[in-house]
Design an enzyme around this catalytic site. Structure first.
Site, mmCIF file in Angstrom:
data_model
loop_
_atom_site.group_PDB
_atom_site.id
_atom_site.type_symbol
_atom_site.label_atom_id
_atom_site.label_comp_id
_atom_site.label_asym_id
_atom_site.label_seq_id
_atom_site.Cartn_x
_atom_site.Cartn_y
_atom_site.Cartn_z
ATOM 1 N N THR A 34 0.833 -1.206 0.000
ATOM 2 C CA THR A 34 0.000 0.000 0.000
ATOM 3 C C THR A 34 0.865 1.252 0.000
ATOM 4 O O THR A 34 0.603 2.214 -0.735
ATOM 5 C CB THR A 34 -0.926 0.015 1.232
ATOM 6 O OG1 THR A 34 -1.619 -1.220 1.306
ATOM 7 C CG2 THR A 34 -1.929 1.147 1.140
ATOM 8 N N THR A 35 1.924 1.236 0.820
ATOM 9 C CA THR A 35 2.818 2.389 0.911
ATOM 10 C C THR A 35 3.602 2.589 -0.378
ATOM 11 O O THR A 35 4.068 3.689 -0.660
ATOM 12 C CB THR A 35 3.763 2.222 2.114
ATOM 13 O OG1 THR A 35 2.970 1.957 3.272
ATOM 14 C CG2 THR A 35 4.582 3.467 2.363
ATOM 15 N N TYR A 97 -13.167 -4.757 -1.411
ATOM 16 C CA TYR A 97 -14.328 -4.270 -2.153
ATOM 17 C C TYR A 97 -15.392 -5.338 -2.421
ATOM 18 O O TYR A 97 -16.570 -5.096 -2.197
ATOM 19 C CB TYR A 97 -13.918 -3.612 -3.486
ATOM 20 C CG TYR A 97 -15.087 -2.928 -4.178
ATOM 21 C CD1 TYR A 97 -15.550 -1.698 -3.722
ATOM 22 C CD2 TYR A 97 -15.735 -3.523 -5.255
ATOM 23 C CE1 TYR A 97 -16.638 -1.084 -4.322
ATOM 24 C CE2 TYR A 97 -16.823 -2.915 -5.862
ATOM 25 C CZ TYR A 97 -17.273 -1.694 -5.398
ATOM 26 O OH TYR A 97 -18.350 -1.095 -5.981
ATOM 27 N N TYR A 123 -1.942 -10.496 4.348
ATOM 28 C CA TYR A 123 -2.051 -9.106 4.809
ATOM 29 C C TYR A 123 -3.493 -8.877 5.223
ATOM 30 O O TYR A 123 -4.377 -8.788 4.379
ATOM 31 C CB TYR A 123 -1.622 -8.162 3.684
ATOM 32 C CG TYR A 123 -1.626 -6.678 4.029
ATOM 33 C CD1 TYR A 123 -1.727 -6.214 5.339
ATOM 34 C CD2 TYR A 123 -1.516 -5.728 3.019
ATOM 35 C CE1 TYR A 123 -1.723 -4.868 5.634
ATOM 36 C CE2 TYR A 123 -1.504 -4.375 3.296
ATOM 37 C CZ TYR A 123 -1.606 -3.950 4.596
ATOM 38 O OH TYR A 123 -1.612 -2.611 4.885
ATOM 39 N N ARG A 128 -9.129 -1.288 5.403
ATOM 40 C CA ARG A 128 -9.024 -0.989 3.974
ATOM 41 C C ARG A 128 -9.793 -1.987 3.106
ATOM 42 O O ARG A 128 -10.317 -1.623 2.059
ATOM 43 C CB ARG A 128 -7.550 -0.980 3.534
ATOM 44 C CG ARG A 128 -6.744 0.188 4.062
ATOM 45 C CD ARG A 128 -5.325 0.147 3.509
ATOM 46 N NE ARG A 128 -4.489 1.207 4.063
ATOM 47 C CZ ARG A 128 -4.338 2.415 3.531
ATOM 48 N NH1 ARG A 128 -4.996 2.727 2.426
ATOM 49 N NH2 ARG A 128 -3.543 3.308 4.098
ATOM 50 N N LYS A 151 0.750 -10.245 8.098
ATOM 51 C CA LYS A 151 0.953 -8.844 8.443
ATOM 52 C C LYS A 151 -0.373 -8.397 9.037
ATOM 53 O O LYS A 151 -1.377 -8.272 8.336
ATOM 54 C CB LYS A 151 1.305 -8.004 7.220
ATOM 55 C CG LYS A 151 1.408 -6.513 7.546
ATOM 56 C CD LYS A 151 1.621 -5.671 6.290
ATOM 57 C CE LYS A 151 1.621 -4.175 6.655
ATOM 58 N NZ LYS A 151 1.753 -3.314 5.451
ATOM 59 N N ILE A 193 6.160 -4.637 9.359
ATOM 60 C CA ILE A 193 6.230 -4.068 8.017
ATOM 61 C C ILE A 193 5.778 -2.628 8.165
ATOM 62 O O ILE A 193 4.609 -2.341 8.357
ATOM 63 C CB ILE A 193 5.373 -4.858 7.019
ATOM 64 C CG1 ILE A 193 5.936 -6.277 6.870
ATOM 65 C CG2 ILE A 193 5.345 -4.153 5.666
ATOM 66 C CD1 ILE A 193 5.166 -7.158 5.901
#
Length: 282
Positions: A34-35, A97, A123, A128, A151, A193
């Site tokens: 994401t980052t 989503y 993850y 999100r 994560k 992370i």
């Protein structure tokens, strides 16, 4: 971070970041999470960034390549590419989503597991993706050959203990939240992370090294230096905050892709002050 320049990924700046991170003592690298702005990278850009990271790391530290998608077929394709490129593991996010059931989540990760031969880090980030991979489903997944750990970005520190009880100490638990990473480690975590490690790699790596040796007093001393930075970087989307900080360090241009925006001046001021508190700038 994935730096940009003139509308494209800045390969030279990216490779420089990788070498700097390794030189500062980080224990591993995660490109195109994401980052790393994976949501706004094209598939071609995504693959190139993974390849550049692996090449630049040159085996000095492990590379866990981002390979997630809300399409199982796409996640498999990205994971296969990462494996072929030489990644040590892949980071696969819970599908966002489309809100799958627990059985859908299980089948998603099982399909990726069956397609590759390298470790998979789940993850789990309900804030999100909207879905939360349950401890029970995670325990089922851990029975598969390549599912190595998680994560955890649930923000629920109780999950560390619950997951440790369900899967045992060999199930790798990595914090996905900088502010609570120290507490996460005390409950049995194995690392973090980190977003802020993009900006303060030496401090973040030193904190983890200290607590992995059981020296929580030293870890807390470093945490006290980092707390204002953890807070300031996440006043607005964390990757925008981190890019602002890296610009202040003279390492990249402060460019993010829409729909994200550069941080506002008040947040920029907080980030600068926090960096000074941490001893990163004067």
């Amino acid at each position: 971070m994935t730096p940009f320049k003139n509308g494209s990924v800045d390969e030279a700046a990216f490779r420089s970041l990788v070498s700097w991170q390794i030189g500062e003592g980080v224990h591993g690298l995660v490109p195109v999470g994401t980052t790393g702005e994976s949501p706004t990278l094209s598939h071609d850009e995504h693959r190139k960034v993974v390849e550049w990271c692996i090449e630049e790391a040159g085996g000095r530290v492990p590379v866990i390549a981002g390979a997630g998608s809300n399409s199982t077929r796409e996640a498999v394709d990205l994971a296969l590419h990462a494996e072929k490129a030489g990644a040590d593991a892949v980071l696969v996010v819970t599908p966002y989503y489309n809100k799958p059931t627990q059985e859908g989540l299980y089948q998603h990760f099982k399909t990726v597991n069956d397609a590759v031969g390298i470790p998979i880090i789940i993850y789990n980030i309900p804030s999100r993706s909207v879905v939360d991979l349950s401890v029970e489903t995670m325990a089922r997944l851990f029975e598969l050959k390549n599912i190595a750990g998680v994560k955890d970005a649930t923000g629920n520190l109780a999950r560390v203990s619950l997951q440790r009880r369900a899967m045992g100490p060999d199930f790798i638990q990595l914090s996905g939240e900088d502010m609570t990473a120290l507490a996460f480690m005390s409950a049995g975590g194995h690392g973090c992370i980190s977003v802020v490690a993009n900006v303060a790699p030496k401090l973040c790596a030193s904190l983890m090294s200290a607590v992995l040796k059981g020296d929580y007093a030293a870890g807390l001393e470093i945490q006290d230096r980092l707390v204002p930075l953890h807070d300031a970087i996440f006043k607005e989307p964390g990757l925008a905050g981190a890019k602002h900080a890296l610009r202040l360090l003279g390492r990249i241009d402060e460019i993010v892709r829409l729909p994200l925006m550069p941080v506002t001046p008040p947040t920029g001021k907080l980030i600068r002050e926090a960096m000074a508190h941490a001893g990163l700038i004067n």
